[in-house]
Design an enzyme around this catalytic site. Structure first.
Site, PDB file in Angstrom:
ATOM      1  N   ASP A  24      50.990  48.966  16.360  1.00 20.86           N
ATOM      2  CA  ASP A  24      51.628  48.232  17.454  1.00 20.86           C
ATOM      3  C   ASP A  24      52.957  47.733  16.920  1.00 20.86           C
ATOM      4  OD1 ASP A  24      50.473  45.859  15.822  1.00 20.86           O
ATOM      5  OD2 ASP A  24      51.822  44.938  17.265  1.00 20.86           O
TER       6      ASP A  24
ATOM      7  N   CYS B 198      63.536  64.440  28.633  1.00 21.54           N
ATOM      8  CA  CYS B 198      62.564  63.339  28.675  1.00 21.54           C
ATOM      9  C   CYS B 198      62.034  63.218  30.104  1.00 21.54           C
ATOM     10  CB  CYS B 198      63.203  62.025  28.236  1.00 21.54           C
ATOM     11  SG  CYS B 198      62.089  60.604  28.407  1.00 21.54           S
TER      12      CYS B 198
ATOM     13  N   CYS C 251      60.561  60.722  31.515  1.00 18.65           N
ATOM     14  CA  CYS C 251      60.368  59.350  32.001  1.00 18.65           C
ATOM     15  C   CYS C 251      61.176  59.089  33.267  1.00 18.65           C
ATOM     16  CB  CYS C 251      60.720  58.330  30.909  1.00 18.65           C
ATOM     17  SG  CYS C 251      62.454  57.847  30.850  1.00 18.65           S
TER      18      CYS C 251
ATOM     19  N   HIS D 163      61.972  54.078  29.133  1.00 19.01           N
ATOM     20  CA  HIS D 163      62.345  55.200  28.274  1.00 19.01           C
ATOM     21  C   HIS D 163      61.831  55.022  26.844  1.00 19.01           C
ATOM     22  CE1 HIS D 163      64.340  58.443  26.269  1.00 19.01           C
ATOM     23  NE2 HIS D 163      64.683  57.563  25.343  1.00 19.01           N
TER      24      HIS D 163
ATOM     25  N   CYS E 111      65.016  58.712  32.744  1.00 19.02           N
ATOM     26  CA  CYS E 111      65.767  59.946  32.478  1.00 19.02           C
ATOM     27  C   CYS E 111      65.733  60.907  33.666  1.00 19.02           C
ATOM     28  CB  CYS E 111      65.209  60.634  31.229  1.00 19.02           C
ATOM     29  SG  CYS E 111      65.582  59.733  29.713  1.00 19.02           S
TER      30      CYS E 111
ATOM     31  N   ASP F  28      45.583  40.116  18.482  1.00 18.19           N
ATOM     32  CA  ASP F  28      45.687  39.634  17.105  1.00 18.19           C
ATOM     33  C   ASP F  28      44.978  38.282  17.044  1.00 18.19           C
ATOM     34  OD1 ASP F  28      47.401  37.905  18.370  1.00 18.19           O
ATOM     35  OD2 ASP F  28      49.205  38.633  17.382  1.00 18.19           O
TER      36      ASP F  28
END
Ligand code: ZN
Length: 371
Positions: free
Chosen positions: A265, A303, A305, A334, A308, A93
Site C-alpha cells: 500500500d 491507457c 482509464c 490515472h 486518458c 493499519d
C-alpha cells in the site's frame, strides 16, 4: 478467521510469487497494490472509480478513523464497508505509524502509548488490546498488530529495544484478537538484518495468518530496503502472505516482488496525482508544465482509464492551474490505473513464466528515465 485464506498459486519462500488472498469480503490477486483510503475515502475518487482502476482491496487508517468519526459510530452504522460503500477487502493499519509520525507529546511505556490528537489536542491512549478492538469495530478484513515505528536512522541498541517491545505487543495483540478476521504480525528491526531475522523468529513463534514488513520508506536508501527485504522475506512462512507496508515507487514494487513480497500500500499514486505528478511507462509527467499547454494527447497513450480516454493533457493542465477539484479526480484515476496496470503486468509475467524478462525490461526503462 474462517473466511481468511491465502492461496499460493506459484512460487516459494523466495522469488516472485503468484497468489490470492481470500477474505469475508471477497478475494484479491497477488502481487497486489492497495490504494490508501486514509479517512474512509480514497482522496477525490469514489469506490466505483477505485474498482474501475482495477483495485480489488484498499487500506484504511485506524488512527484517523479512531479520532474521527470514532470506531463505535462506524460499527453502529454497519461497519466500515457499509459506511464507505466499499464491499471488497479492507486492510487497516494499527494506528501506530500515525501515532509516531503525526502526533506530538508521545509517552511510550510497555503498557502502550499516550499521545495528543493532531485534531484537537486531546489526550489519547493506544495499547495493543485497544488497537485490535478498534480494528475489530471498524470491521477490517486484515488487521495489523500495534508496533513501535522507529525513526530512521536508529542505533542498533534503539532498534533492538524497540523490537523487544514490538514483539511483546504482538503477543498481546494475538491474545486480544477474537479471530473473526485476520491479524498480521509486523517485522521490525530497523536497518539491521540480524534484528529483522530476530523479529521474524519471534513473530513465527507467536504465529500469525500473515506477516507485514514495517519500518520502510522512512528515508532509507532504496538499495538498503531491497537488501533488507531480500534478506528477510525468505525466512517468513512460505504459505502465508507477505505485505510490505507503505511502499512505494513503481521500481520499489517490482524489486520487492522479486524478493517474494505479495502486496503493498502507499499514498504515492494518489498524493502525487493531487500534486500534478502523473505516472507513465515512459516516466513521470508533471501536468503543470508549460510543455503540455496545447497538447491534445492523453496523459499516457493506450491507457484505458477514464482520464486518458476522454481528456487531453492541455485540459488537465488547465484544471491543475485553476485548482479545479475535477482535475485532482482525473489525475488520481490515472495514477491508480497506472499502479493497477503495473501489478496486472507483474502477475501476467509471473504466470507466463517470463518474470525475469519483465523485471529486466522494467529496470532498463527505469535507468533510461534517469538520463
Ligand atoms: Zn490514464
Amino acid at each position: 478467521m474462517a473466511d481468511f485464506r491465502f492461496e499460493l498459486i506459484s512460487g516459494g519462500a523466495s522469488g516472485p510469487r503468484l497468489g490470492r488472498v481470500h477474505t469475508a469480503h471477497g478475494a484479491f490477486d497477488t502481487p497486489a497494490f492497495l490504494p490508501v483510503g486514509t479517512q474512509g475515502a480514497v482522496k477525490t475518487v469514489s469506490p466505483e472509480e477505485v474498482r474501475d482502476a482495477g483495485a480489488q482491496a484498499i487500506l484504511a487508517n485506524t488512527y484517523h478513523l479512531h479520532l474521527r468519526p470514532g470506531e463505535r459510530l462506524v460499527r453502529e452504522l454497519g461497519g466500515l464497508h457499509r459506511f464507505m460503500n466499499w464491499d471488497g477487502p479492507i486492510l487497516t493499519d494499527s494506528g501506530g505509524f500515525q501515532v509516531f509520525s503525526l502526533s506530538e507529546l508521545r509517552t511510550l511505556t510497555p503498557a502502550g502509548v499516550t499521545f495528543r490528537s493532531h485534531l484537537d489536542g486531546s489526550s489519547q491512549f493506544l495499547s495493543p488490546e485497544i488497537a485490535v478492538r478498534i480494528q475489530e469495530d471498524l470491521g477490517s478484513d486484515i488487521m495489523m498488530v500495534l508496533d513501535e515505528c522507529l525513526q530512521y536512522p536508529a542505533t542498533y541498541e534503539q532498534a533492538s529495544a524497540s523490537l523487544d517491545l514490538t514483539l511483546a505487543w504482538a503477543a498481546r495483540c494475538k491474545d486480544a484478537w477474537r479471530g473473526r478476521n485476520a491479524l498480521f504480525g509486523i517485522v521490525q528491526g530497523g536497518g539491521y538484518p540480524e534484528l529483522r531475522l530476530r523479529s521474524v523468529a519471534g513473530l513465527r513463534a507467536i504465529g500469525f495468518p500473515g506477516y507485514a514488513l514495517g519500518g520502510f520508506s522512512v528515508g532509507e536508501p532504496p538499495a538498503l530496503m531491497y537488501d533488507l527485504v531480500g534478506a528477510t522475506a525468505p525466512h517468513l512462512p512460505e504459505d502465508k502472505p507477505r505485505y510490505l507496508m507503505g511502499v512505494g515507487t513503481p521500481a520499489d514494487l517490482v524489486e520487492a516482488v522479486d524478493c517474494g513480497i505479495d502486496f503493498f500500500d502507499c499514498v504515492l499514486p494518489t498524493r502525487n496525482a493531487r500534486n500534478g505528478s502523473l505516472f507513465t511507462a515512459t516516466g513521470p509527467v508533471n501536468i503543470r508544465n508549460a510543455a503540455h499547454a496545447a497538447d491534445p494527447g492523453p496523459i499516457e497513450p493506450g491507457c484505458p482509464c477514464a482520464a486518458c480516454r476522454s481528456y487531453s493533457r492541455a485540459y488537465l493542465r488547465h484544471l491543475a492551474l485553476c485548482r479545479e477539484t475535477f482535475g485532482l479526480r482525473l489525475n488520481t484515476i490515472h495514477n491508480l490505473s497506472y499502479y493497477q496496470r503495473l501489478m496486472a503486468g507483474v502477475r501476467e509475467a509471473i504466470a507466463a513464466g517470463r518474470w525475469a524478462a519483465f523485471r529486466d525490461g522494467f529496470r532498463i526503462a527505469q535507468a533510461a528515465k534517469r538520463d
